[in-house]
Design a protein around this motif. Structure first.
Motif, PDB file in Angstrom:
ATOM      1  N   GLU A 191     -11.281  26.751  31.404  1.00  0.00           N
ATOM      2  CA  GLU A 191     -12.050  26.002  30.426  1.00  0.00           C
ATOM      3  C   GLU A 191     -11.120  25.200  29.526  1.00  0.00           C
ATOM      4  O   GLU A 191     -11.372  24.043  29.220  1.00  0.00           O
ATOM      5  CB  GLU A 191     -12.896  26.993  29.604  1.00  0.00           C
ATOM      6  CG  GLU A 191     -13.919  26.362  28.721  1.00  0.00           C
ATOM      7  CD  GLU A 191     -14.875  25.469  29.487  1.00  0.00           C
ATOM      8  OE1 GLU A 191     -15.552  25.981  30.397  1.00  0.00           O
ATOM      9  OE2 GLU A 191     -14.936  24.271  29.185  1.00  0.00           O
ATOM     10  N   ARG A 192     -10.004  25.828  29.116  1.00  0.00           N
ATOM     11  CA  ARG A 192      -9.064  25.148  28.233  1.00  0.00           C
ATOM     12  C   ARG A 192      -8.319  24.045  28.979  1.00  0.00           C
ATOM     13  O   ARG A 192      -8.053  22.983  28.443  1.00  0.00           O
ATOM     14  CB  ARG A 192      -8.035  26.123  27.671  1.00  0.00           C
ATOM     15  CG  ARG A 192      -8.547  27.020  26.603  1.00  0.00           C
ATOM     16  CD  ARG A 192      -9.046  26.287  25.393  1.00  0.00           C
ATOM     17  NE  ARG A 192      -8.070  25.428  24.751  1.00  0.00           N
ATOM     18  CZ  ARG A 192      -8.349  24.645  23.713  1.00  0.00           C
ATOM     19  NH1 ARG A 192      -9.574  24.602  23.227  1.00  0.00           N
ATOM     20  NH2 ARG A 192      -7.424  23.905  23.168  1.00  0.00           N
ATOM     21  N   LYS A 193      -7.966  24.329  30.228  1.00  0.00           N
ATOM     22  CA  LYS A 193      -7.122  23.372  30.940  1.00  0.00           C
ATOM     23  C   LYS A 193      -7.925  22.235  31.554  1.00  0.00           C
ATOM     24  O   LYS A 193      -7.532  21.094  31.513  1.00  0.00           O
ATOM     25  CB  LYS A 193      -6.340  24.080  32.050  1.00  0.00           C
ATOM     26  CG  LYS A 193      -5.145  24.848  31.537  1.00  0.00           C
ATOM     27  CD  LYS A 193      -4.296  25.336  32.702  1.00  0.00           C
ATOM     28  CE  LYS A 193      -2.971  25.855  32.213  1.00  0.00           C
ATOM     29  NZ  LYS A 193      -2.292  26.643  33.243  1.00  0.00           N
ATOM     30  N   ALA A 238     -11.723  22.218  31.681  1.00  0.00           N
ATOM     31  CA  ALA A 238     -13.097  22.074  31.212  1.00  0.00           C
ATOM     32  C   ALA A 238     -14.003  21.636  32.359  1.00  0.00           C
ATOM     33  O   ALA A 238     -14.579  20.549  32.331  1.00  0.00           O
ATOM     34  CB  ALA A 238     -13.185  21.105  30.032  1.00  0.00           C
ATOM     35  N   PRO A 239     -14.112  22.452  33.412  1.00  0.00           N
ATOM     36  CA  PRO A 239     -14.909  22.060  34.570  1.00  0.00           C
ATOM     37  C   PRO A 239     -16.397  22.035  34.231  1.00  0.00           C
ATOM     38  O   PRO A 239     -16.834  22.660  33.279  1.00  0.00           O
ATOM     39  CB  PRO A 239     -14.620  23.165  35.594  1.00  0.00           C
ATOM     40  CG  PRO A 239     -14.201  24.335  34.785  1.00  0.00           C
ATOM     41  CD  PRO A 239     -13.555  23.807  33.550  1.00  0.00           C
TER      42      PRO A 239
END
Lengths: 437, 245
Positions: free
Chosen positions: B98-100, B102-103
């Motif tokens: 999510e942090r990298k 954000a799919p």
């Protein structure tokens, strides 16, 4: 030498012993009327004995009391300390009184003291009392650190050493007094001896404190080393088990997916039911959770310690605390502020989850920037704007100052940034740390 | 035509997923096309990355992080790409992802083909809806940097940027679902993003997300309930801007 009437001598001895006992009681905080009565009786008896035994009676007195207290280290040490201190003050008081008398009469003759001995003894006792009161007042200010010192002595079983040290100081002190009495050393020489000795005594106590601190630090380091070793062994074994389980799980899932078409083609309803039973396998998915072993990738004791501690707290509350540490190594060079903020963020997350009991901590690190994310599922709608206001809380029985404190802590630094985001029903609180190599 | 990409190393699964995607496009009557079906990263990279919908498997030929690395690359080149992971890996670190990245979604293979099919269809539908709702407003992003990392915020989500007197040099961001902060100066953002309105010294706001304006108190209120005061000087300009809309 000055020859003093035996009644006055008795009074002086009595006062000395009584002062020792009361100072001891002050040290261990044990004041009651009974103790004082016992003190008076003891002081009277030994003061009388002292008339025949010269200064050595003090040693006799202390020795006897030590025998009585032999099981209680704190009492013994307090007693020896008290007698050291009282003796020094007694001597100092006597000399002060002498000097005052000589100056007042403007004549330096020992005979004066004999003539005015009632006044002289009274004066020296009063001065002694004054010294003791000053000492107690000063000691009161250091009460806290003394208590701490004592705790350390107790914790590392240094009592015996401290007792030996203080007791030998006492013995040598008494030897000086005794020999100077026997050899009829002049008061001036005795005074300087005692002064030098007092200075030595202070230095010795200072050394003692230093020694205890050193021992404490050494012991702490040793304990920490042992603890870390145990923890690392534990983490390694957990890691191994986890890796094996994960491998198995991966294979298992692939196999299951591969045989799906075969099961679909099959006519056997039994087989289909069985397949349905094992596919959504919750226990298998549990394999991935709570993998605390990864924490060994973090090279900072404070942060690792915090995560382990929170992991166990979460466990005790039946919350899954997941760590997502995808890198092999994380380097932290952070100060305590980060640990405090992280602690608050995790606490908040742990307190927030009730239904979906799951909190995740993920760390991403690039060369210059570290991101620590705390992720918890949200139970109801949340207005991000409000959560940082002091006093805001979604929980009952909770004051809600945690996040406003986080805000405050971050404002004090220039390299910390907070990012709060709501994604897919989860609250993600990310602390971004810039720099710090 | 919005392109759709698929990366999956297992031939059987690749074939199925491609079929599901095509079905999904047809069912939703979406303006999309499956332009790339790849079995490994090299093959995938032959297609130029562009704004589109990406279905990626996490583990490609024993490389556990292949999908993730690819996604990072796509995100860098095409910040607005819609990325969806399809993976067996339960330990796929959702929070990290999510942090990298954000799919847009993660689809777990563990749940079986029926579930995957349903999720793919749903995702195509939601992306389609997103495309339609964004098409009328600005698609640009607001970019900022913390340390060595770049962050982007969808302009549609942005509510305001503001500074605090007691913390000079720091800008706070409020969006529809996010609060963030970084070091910078409002003046540069006012110049770089002329669509934003500087309503006083310390507030730069997105008027698209404003809900009401009280001309007596000069209080401007936004969809999330936050508000700010418009300086006397800027009052006229604000009214002008509102009239233009």
């Amino acid at each position: 030498m000055v020859y003093i009437d035996w009644q006055l001598n008795l009074i002086a001895n009595f006062c000395l012993l009584f002062a020792i006992l009361q100072l001891k009681n002050y040290f261990i905080r044990e004041f009651n009327p009974l103790k004082i009565l016992i003190g008076i009786a003891l002081a009277l008896v030994f003061g009388y004995i002292g008339l025949f035994l010269d200064d050595i009676f003090i040693l006799f007195f202390i020795g006897l009391l030590l025998l009585v207290y032999h099981h209680d280290m704190q009492k013994s040490i307090s007693l020896v300390m008290a007698s050291n201190i009282v003796l020094v003050f007694f001597c100092l008081a006597t000399y002060t009184a002498r000097i005052i008398f000589f100056v007042a009469n403007n004549r330096w003759q020992l005979r004066l003291l004999e003539i005015y001995q009632e006044y002289f003894i009274t004066a020296s006792l009063l001065i002694n009392l004054l010294y003791l009161v000053v000492f107690v007042l000063v000691a009161q200010r250091f009460r806290h650190s003394t208590a701490e010192l004592w705790l350390q002595i107790e914790k590392y079983h240094l009592g015996k050493r401290v007792l030996t040290l203080t007791f030998s100081v006492l013995v040598s002190f008494l030897v000086i007094l005794l020999i100077s009495d026997l050899q009829a050393v002049t008061a001036t020489i005795q005074a300087s001896l005692i002064l030098i000795f007092s200075i030595l005594l202070i230095v010795a106590y200072y050394q003692l404190v230093f020694f205890v601190h050193t021992m404490a630090i050494q012991n702490e380091a040793r304990e920490k080393l042992a603890y870390n070793k145990q923890l690392n062994e534990y983490l390694t074994s957990v890691q191994q088990q986890y890796t094996e389980l994960r491998k198995f799980k991966h294979d298992f899932q692939n196999i299951m997916l591969a045989i799906k078409p075969l099961v679909d083609q099959s006519d056997s309803q039994e087989l289909k039911d069985y397949y349905q039973d094992i596919v959504p396998d919750d226990e298998m998915s549990l394999v991935n959770k709570g993998n605390i072993a990864q924490v060994s990738a973090i090279d900072n004791d404070l942060i690792r310690g915090l995560l382990i501690q929170k992991f166990f707290i979460a466990k005790s509350k039946q919350i899954d605390f997941n760590l997502e540490l995808t890198q092999a190594h994380y380097h932290f060079n952070v100060d305590i502020v980060v640990v405090r903020i992280l602690g608050i963020l995790i606490d908040n997350a742990l307190e927030h989850v009730t239904k979906n009991r799951e909190v995740t901590c993920a760390i991403n690190q690039t060369e210059q920037t570290t991101e620590i994310t705390i992720d918890n599922p949200l139970e109801k709608k949340l207005n991000l704007n409000e959560i940082f206001q002091s006093g805001y809380t979604t929980k009952q029985d909770h004051t809600g100052f945690g996040l406003s404190n986080v805000r405050k802590l971050i404002s004090q630094t220039n390299n910390l940034f907070l990012d709060s985001k709501i994604v897919k029903g989860h609250l993600l609180m990310t602390l971004i740390i810039v720099g710090g190599e | 035509m919005y392109p759709v990409y698929l990366l999956e190393d297992n031939p059987l699964q690749r074939e199925k997923f491609a079929k599901y995607i095509q079905n999904g496009i047809v069912i939703n009557d979406a303006d999309m096309q499956l332009t790339c079906v790849a079995s490994n990263t090299e093959e995938f990279l032959q297609h130029p990355a562009q704004l589109g919908l990406y279905f990626l498997d996490m583990e490609i030929n024993e490389d556990k992080l292949a999908g993730l690395n690819l996604a990072e690359k796509i995100r860098q080149e095409v910040p607005l790409a819609q990325i969806i992971f399809i993976t067996t890996h339960g330990e796929l670190s959702l929070t990290t992802l999510e942090r990298k990245i954000a799919p847009t979604d993660y689809i777990l293979k563990d749940k079986g083909f029926e579930n995957i099919k349903q999720r793919i269809t749903d995702d195509i539908q939601s992306v389609q809806e997103k495309l339609q709702s964004y098409s009328h407003c600005s698609k640009n992003l607001l970019d900022y940097k913390i340390g060595s990392r770049y962050f982007s915020i969808l302009m549609d989500d942005l509510i305001m940027l503001y500074t605090k007197k007691e913390i000079p040099g720091r800008i706070f961001i409020i969006t529809k679902n996010q609060l963030a902060e970084f070091n910078g100066s409002l003046n540069t953002f006012e110049q770089d993003y002329p669509n934003l309105f500087r309503c006083n010294r310390s507030f730069l706001v997105n008027l698209d997300n404003a809900t009401s304006f009280d001309s007596k108190t000069r209080q401007l209120t936004f969809i999330d309930g936050s508000s700010c005061e418009v300086s006397f000087r800027k009052n006229k300009e604000l009214i002008k801007r509102f009239n233009h809309k």
